[in-house]
Write an enzyme that holds these catalytic residues in place. Structure first.
Site, PDB file in Angstrom:
ATOM      1  N   LYS A 199       0.827  -1.204   0.000  1.00  0.00           N
ATOM      2  CA  LYS A 199       0.000   0.000   0.000  1.00  0.00           C
ATOM      3  C   LYS A 199       0.873   1.271   0.000  1.00  0.00           C
ATOM      4  CE  LYS A 199      -4.013  -2.103   0.087  1.00  0.00           C
ATOM      5  NZ  LYS A 199      -3.837  -3.552   0.239  1.00  0.00           N
TER       6      LYS A 199
HETATM    7  C1  LIG Z   1      -5.175  -4.439   0.821  1.00  0.00           C
HETATM    8  C2  LIG Z   1      -6.662  -4.297   0.836  1.00  0.00           C
HETATM    9  C3  LIG Z   1      -7.443  -4.674   1.940  1.00  0.00           C
HETATM   10  C4  LIG Z   1      -6.886  -5.455   3.097  1.00  0.00           C
HETATM   11  O1  LIG Z   1      -5.811  -4.911   3.714  1.00  0.00           O
HETATM   12  P1  LIG Z   1      -4.753  -5.851   4.534  1.00  0.00           P
HETATM   13  O2  LIG Z   1      -4.021  -4.854   5.340  1.00  0.00           O
HETATM   14  O3  LIG Z   1      -3.901  -6.513   3.512  1.00  0.00           O
HETATM   15  O4  LIG Z   1      -5.543  -6.800   5.341  1.00  0.00           O
HETATM   16  C5  LIG Z   1      -8.786  -4.409   1.930  1.00  0.00           C
HETATM   17  N1  LIG Z   1      -9.382  -3.831   0.872  1.00  0.00           N
HETATM   18  C6  LIG Z   1      -8.681  -3.482  -0.220  1.00  0.00           C
HETATM   19  C7  LIG Z   1      -9.383  -2.815  -1.352  1.00  0.00           C
HETATM   20  C8  LIG Z   1      -7.306  -3.723  -0.288  1.00  0.00           C
HETATM   21  O5  LIG Z   1      -6.624  -3.397  -1.388  1.00  0.00           O
END
Ligand SMILES: *Cc1c(COP(=O)(O)O)cnc(C)c1O
Length: 397
Positions: free
Chosen positions: A186
């Site tokens: 992210k």
């Molecule tokens: C990455 C992501 C999540 C989940 O996040 P994690 O920290 O990996 O559990 C939820 N929704 C979307 C759209 C994502 O891209």
């Protein structure tokens, strides 16, 4: 979405403060920790940054969705509407609460289509989760207005869109609650981690208590362990080390977005050579977090042909319709109701199937994503890479 690209001395210094304090936990140990409260500080900084009054840190973006849904009162028998183009975590969290995910089409924003949303609202709909996929907004103002008319709370899955604004207002701050992820890919990362933001103090209180086993978070002279319990909870507590890294990364977020915006212009110009090319609709280019660049070709055949040329040059684009993790018809485990649970929960209850998904249910999304190609926009984009991509796109013409 590359927070990992600019890891450095700032993160290290923050982490060392935690290690030097000797306290890795966010709650208690007031006497030992020498006033180091990194998760608390990160929450305050994140709330201030996004313009929300409250923030609740948790262990992941998936946990953030789960904690927010539970705090909104979602449970078995309820329906929660989200879009058929998202990461699996969005609907995993819905199923994990016992609720049933209902999927909408996406439109040219590649996010929730409000027209289709309206058709999918029923008396069982208890929450609506638009996802700001690939760092750019869903039609959140329309979605919020529609949800308000039906008295249904909006949870914005902002996992991919930290730092993105619409008309100056941060994504995640439009609905009742917004959730963020700080996982390894992210825009800003804490390794693993997540955040819920809200300006509803009562909702924050429920999230805060739920993610900490239901400990009541009111001033408590008896110390940890002596407090009451408003309800059952679970453990999604963020660690101090994650909070420390989050503080360092948050301070860099606007700079990351700025660098991505600049690099995204390169992709836009390079792709403009393709005949008939269209672009994903970005509602507010100025506020775009610019983590991804998506372009659309007139049909699926030309899209695949173009990507074949790009792949051959070693600069292939992401084709979401071929992606197993983000696109409804490819979620065979959801469609087939695969679960480790012996009695078939959450797809079955009392020996009966609760929901049946039709892989063909979202034809408009299939048509759009079948002709979409996407590049992830890095913070650091080398000149050789630019030349390679531009040359490959020209060749694809
Ligand atoms: C990455 C992501 C999540 C989940 O996040 P994690 O920290 O990996 O559990 C939820 N929704 C979307 C759209 C994502 O891209």
């Amino acid at each position: 979405m590359p927070g990992f690209e600019i890891f450095g001395a700032e993160e290290k210094a923050q982490v060392m403060e935690v290690l030097d304090s000797g306290v890795l936990f966010r709650y208690e140990f007031a006497a030992q920790r020498g006033d180091v409260w990194k998760v608390l500080e990160f929450e305050k900084a994140f709330a201030a940054y996004t313009g929300a009054t409250h923030a609740q840190a948790v262990t992941s973006g998936s946990a953030a969705l789960k904690v927010a849904l539970i705090a909104l009162g979602v449970g078995a028998g309820d329906e929660v509407i989200t879009q058929g183009f998202t990461f699996v975590a969005t609907w995993e969290a819905i199923l994990d609460c016992g609720a049933i995910p209902v999927f909408t089409e996406v439109d040219m924003t590649l996010n929730m289509d409000p027209v289709d949303l309206e058709k999918k609202i029923t008396s069982k709909t208890k929450a609506i989760i638009p996802v700001h996929m690939m760092g750019a907004p869903a039609r959140i103002e329309e979605i919020k207005a529609l949800a308000d008319r039906h008295n249904i709370p909006v949870l914005e899955d902002t996992a991919q869109a930290a730092g993105c604004r619409l008309k100056g207002k941060h994504l995640g701050s439009f609905g009742a609650v917004g959730t963020f992820s700080f996982d390894s890919v992210k825009t800003m990362t804490t390794g693993e981690g997540g955040m819920c933001i809200t300006s509803d103090a009562a909702l924050w209180q429920r999230m805060s208590e739920y993610q900490d086993h239901g400990h009541d978070h009111v001033p408590n002279p008896g110390g940890r362990g002596g407090e009451g319990r408003p309800f059952i909870g679970f453990n999604y507590r963020m660690m101090e080390i994650q909070g420390a890294i989050g503080l360092a990364q948050l301070a860099k977020l606007d700079g990351m977005v700025e660098a991505q915006q600049k690099n995204k212009q390169f992709f836009q110009e390079a792709a403009s050579v393709l005949p008939g090319v269209e672009y994903r609709e970005i509602l507010d280019p100025q506020g775009d977090s610019a983590t991804f660049f998506s372009f659309l070709l007139p049909d699926k055949e030309r899209t695949q042909a173009v990507n074949a040329v790009l792949r051959e040059a070693g600069v292939g684009a992401v084709s979401w319709s071929e992606n197993g993790w983000h696109y409804y018809p490819n979620w065979e485990h959801l469609l087939e109701g695969k679960t480790p649970c012996a009695n078939g929960w959450p797809f079955n209850a009392h020996g009966k199937r609760r929901v049946i998904y039709d892989p063909q249910a979202l034809p408009a999304s299939a048509a759009l994503l079948g002709r979409t190609l996407t590049y992830q926009v890095p913070i650091k984009l080398a000149d050789e890479q630019k030349v390679k991509i531009a040359e490959a796109l020209k060749k694809a013409v």
